[in-house]
Design an enzyme around this catalytic site. Sequence first.
Site, mmCIF file in Angstrom:
data_model
loop_
_atom_site.group_PDB
_atom_site.id
_atom_site.type_symbol
_atom_site.label_atom_id
_atom_site.label_comp_id
_atom_site.label_asym_id
_atom_site.label_seq_id
_atom_site.Cartn_x
_atom_site.Cartn_y
_atom_site.Cartn_z
ATOM 1 N N PRO A 13 -4.752 10.810 -14.361
ATOM 2 C CA PRO A 13 -6.105 11.225 -14.717
ATOM 3 C C PRO A 13 -6.185 12.193 -15.887
ATOM 4 O O PRO A 13 -5.352 13.084 -16.033
ATOM 5 C CB PRO A 13 -6.627 11.886 -13.432
ATOM 6 C CG PRO A 13 -5.419 12.213 -12.641
ATOM 7 C CD PRO A 13 -4.407 11.164 -12.975
ATOM 8 N N ASN A 14 -7.195 11.961 -16.688
ATOM 9 C CA ASN A 14 -7.565 12.799 -17.837
ATOM 10 C C ASN A 14 -6.622 12.660 -19.040
ATOM 11 O O ASN A 14 -6.888 13.239 -20.097
ATOM 12 C CB ASN A 14 -7.684 14.286 -17.439
ATOM 13 C CG ASN A 14 -8.732 14.482 -16.371
ATOM 14 O OD1 ASN A 14 -9.866 14.047 -16.540
ATOM 15 N ND2 ASN A 14 -8.372 15.109 -15.260
ATOM 16 N N ARG A 21 -8.757 16.762 -25.225
ATOM 17 C CA ARG A 21 -8.677 17.605 -24.049
ATOM 18 C C ARG A 21 -7.779 18.828 -24.300
ATOM 19 O O ARG A 21 -6.609 18.666 -24.651
ATOM 20 C CB ARG A 21 -8.073 16.754 -22.939
ATOM 21 C CG ARG A 21 -7.728 17.494 -21.698
ATOM 22 C CD ARG A 21 -6.808 16.659 -20.814
ATOM 23 N NE ARG A 21 -6.600 17.361 -19.561
ATOM 24 C CZ ARG A 21 -5.630 17.102 -18.713
ATOM 25 N NH1 ARG A 21 -4.788 16.123 -18.965
ATOM 26 N NH2 ARG A 21 -5.498 17.804 -17.626
ATOM 27 N N TYR A 26 -2.362 20.517 -24.839
ATOM 28 C CA TYR A 26 -1.870 19.136 -24.899
ATOM 29 C C TYR A 26 -1.779 18.552 -26.314
ATOM 30 O O TYR A 26 -1.354 17.406 -26.481
ATOM 31 C CB TYR A 26 -2.753 18.233 -24.019
ATOM 32 C CG TYR A 26 -2.757 18.639 -22.556
ATOM 33 C CD1 TYR A 26 -1.605 18.518 -21.784
ATOM 34 C CD2 TYR A 26 -3.894 19.176 -21.961
ATOM 35 C CE1 TYR A 26 -1.588 18.900 -20.454
ATOM 36 C CE2 TYR A 26 -3.896 19.561 -20.620
ATOM 37 C CZ TYR A 26 -2.738 19.428 -19.873
ATOM 38 O OH TYR A 26 -2.721 19.803 -18.561
ATOM 39 N N ASN A 75 3.623 10.055 -15.979
ATOM 40 C CA ASN A 75 2.948 11.353 -15.968
ATOM 41 C C ASN A 75 1.754 11.197 -15.046
ATOM 42 O O ASN A 75 0.704 10.664 -15.442
ATOM 43 C CB ASN A 75 2.499 11.752 -17.376
ATOM 44 C CG ASN A 75 1.930 13.162 -17.399
ATOM 45 O OD1 ASN A 75 1.653 13.745 -16.354
ATOM 46 N ND2 ASN A 75 1.753 13.717 -18.590
ATOM 47 N N ALA A 78 -2.671 15.469 -12.767
ATOM 48 C CA ALA A 78 -3.051 16.327 -11.634
ATOM 49 C C ALA A 78 -2.585 15.760 -10.289
ATOM 50 O O ALA A 78 -2.322 16.523 -9.348
ATOM 51 C CB ALA A 78 -4.564 16.535 -11.629
ATOM 52 N N ASP A 88 5.081 8.452 -2.175
ATOM 53 C CA ASP A 88 5.537 7.395 -1.259
ATOM 54 C C ASP A 88 5.736 6.075 -1.991
ATOM 55 O O ASP A 88 6.671 5.314 -1.683
ATOM 56 C CB ASP A 88 4.522 7.188 -0.126
ATOM 57 C CG ASP A 88 4.612 8.268 0.947
ATOM 58 O OD1 ASP A 88 5.531 9.109 0.892
ATOM 59 O OD2 ASP A 88 3.747 8.274 1.852
ATOM 60 N N GLU A 99 9.777 11.281 -14.058
ATOM 61 C CA GLU A 99 8.541 12.074 -14.082
ATOM 62 C C GLU A 99 8.498 12.863 -15.393
ATOM 63 O O GLU A 99 9.496 13.507 -15.752
ATOM 64 C CB GLU A 99 8.552 13.041 -12.886
ATOM 65 C CG GLU A 99 7.390 14.013 -12.878
ATOM 66 C CD GLU A 99 7.471 15.015 -11.715
ATOM 67 O OE1 GLU A 99 8.337 14.852 -10.818
ATOM 68 O OE2 GLU A 99 6.668 15.966 -11.716
ATOM 69 N N HIS A 101 6.011 15.537 -18.002
ATOM 70 C CA HIS A 101 4.807 16.335 -18.250
ATOM 71 C C HIS A 101 4.850 16.823 -19.696
ATOM 72 O O HIS A 101 5.920 17.164 -20.216
ATOM 73 C CB HIS A 101 4.725 17.529 -17.301
ATOM 74 C CG HIS A 101 4.653 17.095 -15.875
ATOM 75 N ND1 HIS A 101 3.503 16.593 -15.312
ATOM 76 C CD2 HIS A 101 5.603 17.036 -14.913
ATOM 77 C CE1 HIS A 101 3.751 16.248 -14.062
ATOM 78 N NE2 HIS A 101 5.021 16.505 -13.786
ATOM 79 N N ARG A 108 2.699 27.686 -16.117
ATOM 80 C CA ARG A 108 1.250 27.634 -15.907
ATOM 81 C C ARG A 108 0.901 28.074 -14.474
ATOM 82 O O ARG A 108 1.702 28.724 -13.827
ATOM 83 C CB ARG A 108 0.744 26.225 -16.231
ATOM 84 C CG ARG A 108 1.077 25.814 -17.667
ATOM 85 C CD ARG A 108 0.581 24.427 -18.001
ATOM 86 N NE ARG A 108 -0.884 24.359 -17.966
ATOM 87 C CZ ARG A 108 -1.567 23.220 -17.958
ATOM 88 N NH1 ARG A 108 -0.924 22.061 -17.974
ATOM 89 N NH2 ARG A 108 -2.892 23.230 -17.944
ATOM 90 N N ARG A 112 0.524 24.238 -10.104
ATOM 91 C CA ARG A 112 1.192 23.184 -10.882
ATOM 92 C C ARG A 112 2.713 23.202 -10.689
ATOM 93 O O ARG A 112 3.431 22.369 -11.235
ATOM 94 C CB ARG A 112 0.878 23.331 -12.378
ATOM 95 C CG ARG A 112 -0.587 23.152 -12.703
ATOM 96 C CD ARG A 112 -0.828 23.174 -14.203
ATOM 97 N NE ARG A 112 -2.208 23.531 -14.496
ATOM 98 C CZ ARG A 112 -3.216 22.660 -14.554
ATOM 99 N NH1 ARG A 112 -2.999 21.382 -14.352
ATOM 100 N NH2 ARG A 112 -4.447 23.062 -14.798
HETATM 101 C C1 DQA Z 1 0.305 17.484 -16.965
HETATM 102 C C2 DQA Z 1 0.338 18.796 -16.182
HETATM 103 C C3 DQA Z 1 -0.579 18.718 -14.984
HETATM 104 O O1 DQA Z 1 -0.541 19.949 -14.268
HETATM 105 C C4 DQA Z 1 -2.004 18.466 -15.430
HETATM 106 O O2 DQA Z 1 -2.864 18.343 -14.308
HETATM 107 C C5 DQA Z 1 -2.133 17.320 -16.351
HETATM 108 C C6 DQA Z 1 -1.098 17.084 -17.357
HETATM 109 C C7 DQA Z 1 1.140 17.564 -18.265
HETATM 110 O O3 DQA Z 1 1.447 16.510 -18.798
HETATM 111 O O4 DQA Z 1 1.445 18.651 -18.730
HETATM 112 O O5 DQA Z 1 -3.144 16.622 -16.356
HETATM 113 O O6 DQA Z 1 0.879 16.462 -16.154
#
Ligand code: DQA
Length: 144
Positions: A13-14, A21, A26, A75, A78, A88, A99, A101, A108, A112
């Site tokens: 998301p986002n 954003r 970011y 990624n 959130a 799962d 994974e 980020h 942060r 998180r």
């Molecule tokens: C994120 C870090 C997460 O805490 C956050 O909610 C994101 C982006 C990152 O890529 O730094 O949406 O995954």
Amino acid sequence: MAKELKILIMNGPNLNMLGKREPDVYGNRSFEDYFSALQFKFKETELSYFQSNCEGDLITKLQQADPIFDGIVLNAAAYTHTSVGIGDAIAAIETPVIEVHISNVFAREEFRHHSYISKHAAGVILGFGLKSYELAIHSFLLEA
Ligand code: DQA
């Protein structure tokens, strides 16, 4: 000639808002723009991209990705910090998941610092900006 490895990049998301954003956290670049650069850079690798703001869609995509892809760069944004279901799903499939980020989540807010993904991931790469994705792809290529 067939491409050697098939890698799926998944964003939660986002992350469709990258570039607009919170640019201080970011950066200014859209993921579509970065993805084009990745495809240019990794010509021997078949890169696919999926983004969703919905937890269930991400879970379904993870399930479908096995055994189509050799590796997944995820990624979960959130959902990393909230989703037992995504954790799962990773545990349920054979395809290795790295994974990633963009930000250094440990520098942060405390909420998180916990990930439901890490335990099931092949590895975790974070804090290198968009380069985190590239490093994850390199890791899959090194294993090949
Ligand atoms: C994120 C870090 C997460 O805490 C956050 O909610 C994101 C982006 C990152 O890529 O730094 O949406 O995954």
